[in-house]
Design an enzyme around this catalytic site. Structure first.
Site, short mmCIF file in Angstrom:
data_model
loop_
_atom_site.label_atom_id
_atom_site.label_comp_id
_atom_site.label_asym_id
_atom_site.label_seq_id
_atom_site.Cartn_x
_atom_site.Cartn_y
_atom_site.Cartn_z
N LYS A 140 0.82 -1.21 0.00
CA LYS A 140 0.00 0.00 0.00
C LYS A 140 0.86 1.27 0.00
CE LYS A 140 -0.92 -0.03 4.99
NZ LYS A 140 -0.37 1.12 5.66
N ARG A 187 -5.70 2.84 13.02
CA ARG A 187 -5.23 1.47 13.22
C ARG A 187 -6.20 0.64 14.03
NH1 ARG A 187 0.14 0.59 11.73
NH2 ARG A 187 1.40 2.48 11.57
N ARG A 220 11.36 -12.57 0.12
CA ARG A 220 12.02 -11.35 -0.37
C ARG A 220 13.54 -11.42 -0.19
NH1 ARG A 220 8.76 -6.12 0.98
NH2 ARG A 220 9.56 -6.28 3.10
N ARG A 263 16.10 -10.06 4.74
CA ARG A 263 15.92 -9.16 5.88
C ARG A 263 15.56 -9.93 7.14
NH1 ARG A 263 11.92 -4.34 4.55
NH2 ARG A 263 11.19 -4.83 6.63
N ARG A 315 3.10 -10.00 13.11
CA ARG A 315 2.68 -8.71 12.52
C ARG A 315 1.27 -8.84 11.94
NH1 ARG A 315 7.61 -7.43 8.67
NH2 ARG A 315 6.35 -5.74 7.82
#
Ligand SMILES: [Zn+2]
Length: 369
Positions: free
Chosen positions: A13, A88, A127, A160, A171
């Protein structure tokens, strides 16, 4: 366009927000950036925020909302904004709505960049970034030719630290427990639009712009509808205000007309008498008297308004019958002058004068009674 951007971590986003800023020339408002900026500026709000952060506390919603308000009142946000990272949770969503509604700048769109959780985990876990040139790879759907080596420069690819499944899992749990109610909230308020955040960035952005343009069209038609509603309301208000005046005008014109009519009637009545229409006139006078008697009774029985209305209608019709009715009045006056007692008697006495015409009317009149 006032947009809230929603999406799980890794939904992309942020990338879409930057593209939206370029396309629509509206600022991206990130609460994280705003807070840092406020603290750096040393403003009152910034100092309050800093105090909370120094104490290891979350900056309160009140402070964050005040900072957001300050930001969206700046000239560059006149055309709109893209709010990222806020709200949030449900409480913040409600508070934001309250704030924006109070500023008369309601939200146009809550745009959710949706990503399937499995796809999200694949994206984040898979990733890889080249340490030398920054080229990005994904071991699941955009792998390098040689594992751990950059295709472009042969540099070492880095995974990462926080991109492992455990971190990502936690998360996503945080996101789900707090942000999904926000998604539901905007769905209920018919502000939510969802774009699938899977595939090429340009393709996702194409879908995003379509949603934004639809929302813009809706906002335009809503403002048109509002304008029409306002116009109708204004029209009604004007009508209601004028509603009193026409009544007064009618009354005065009602008084004025008979006066003029009487003058005209004077001449006409004279000529009528001259032409020898006495019989007919007498008949009419009788009818008129009955009508007057009825009216008087009606006046007593009914309120004042109906009488006024009746007068008005009678007078409208009178435009055609002006001459005759005027004559009637004059003759009626004369008749009344001669025979002031009992109204009912006068027609009876006049009966012999106009044998042929009167009986029919009298009969119908009696039937009616
Ligand atoms: Zn490289």
């Amino acid at each position: 366009m006032r947009i809230v951007l929603l999406g799980a971590p890794g939904s992309g986003k942020g990338t879409q927000a930057k593209l939206l800023v370029e396309r629509y020339k509206v600022p991206q408002i990130s609460t994280g950036d705003l807070l840092r900026e406020a603290v750096a500026s040393g403003s009152t709000l910034g100092r309050q925020a800093k105090a909370a952060m120094d104490a290891g506390q979350l900056v309160s919603d009140e402070i964050v909302l005040a900072i957001i308000q300050e930001r969206i009142m700046r000239p560059d946000a006149r055309k709109g904004f893209i709010l990222d990272g806020f709200p949030r949770n449900l409480q913040q969503a409600e508070a934001l709505d309250q704030l924006l509604t109070g500023l008369n700048r309601p939200l146009n769109l809550a745009l959710l960049v949706a990503v399937d959780v499995d796809a999200l985990i694949q994206r984040l876990v898979g990733r890889r970034t080249c340490l030398s040139c920054g080229q990005m790879y994904n071991v699941f759907y955009a792998p390098p030719h040689l594992e751990g080596r950059c295709d472009e420069c042969g540099g070492k690819l880095r995974h990462r630290g926080d991109d492992n499944e455990e971190t990502i899992g936690s998360r996503l749990r945080v996101y789900e427990t707090h942000t999904l109610p926000v998604v539901e909230y905007y769905k209920e308020h018919e502000k939510l639009r969802t774009v699938q955040g899977v595939g090429e960035i340009s393709q996702i952005f194409k879908a995003v712009t379509k949603v934004v343009e639809d929302a813009q069209a809706t906002a335009r038609s809503e403002s048109r509808t509002d304008a029409i509603r306002a116009a109708i309301a204004k029209h009604r208000a004007t009508k209601a205000a004028a509603g009193k005046k026409p009544a007064e005008v009618k009354k005065t014109s009602g008084k004025a007309k008979p006066a003029a009519a009487k003058k005209a009637a004077g001449k006409k009545a004279a000529s009528a008498t001259a032409t020898g229409k006495k019989k007919a006139v007498a008949r009419k006078a009788a009818v008129k008297k009955k009508a007057t008697a009825k009216k008087t009774a009606a006046k007593k029985a009914a309120g004042k308004k109906p009488t006024v209305k009746k007068k008005a209608t009678v007078k409208k019709k009178a435009t055609v019958k002006k001459k005759t009715s005027a004559r009637k009045k004059v003759v009626a006056k004369k008749a009344a002058g001669k025979k002031p007692p009992a109204k009912k008697k006068s027609p009876v006495k006049k009966k012999p004068v106009s044998k042929k015409a009167v009986p029919k009317k009298k009969q119908t009149a009696r039937k009616k009674r």
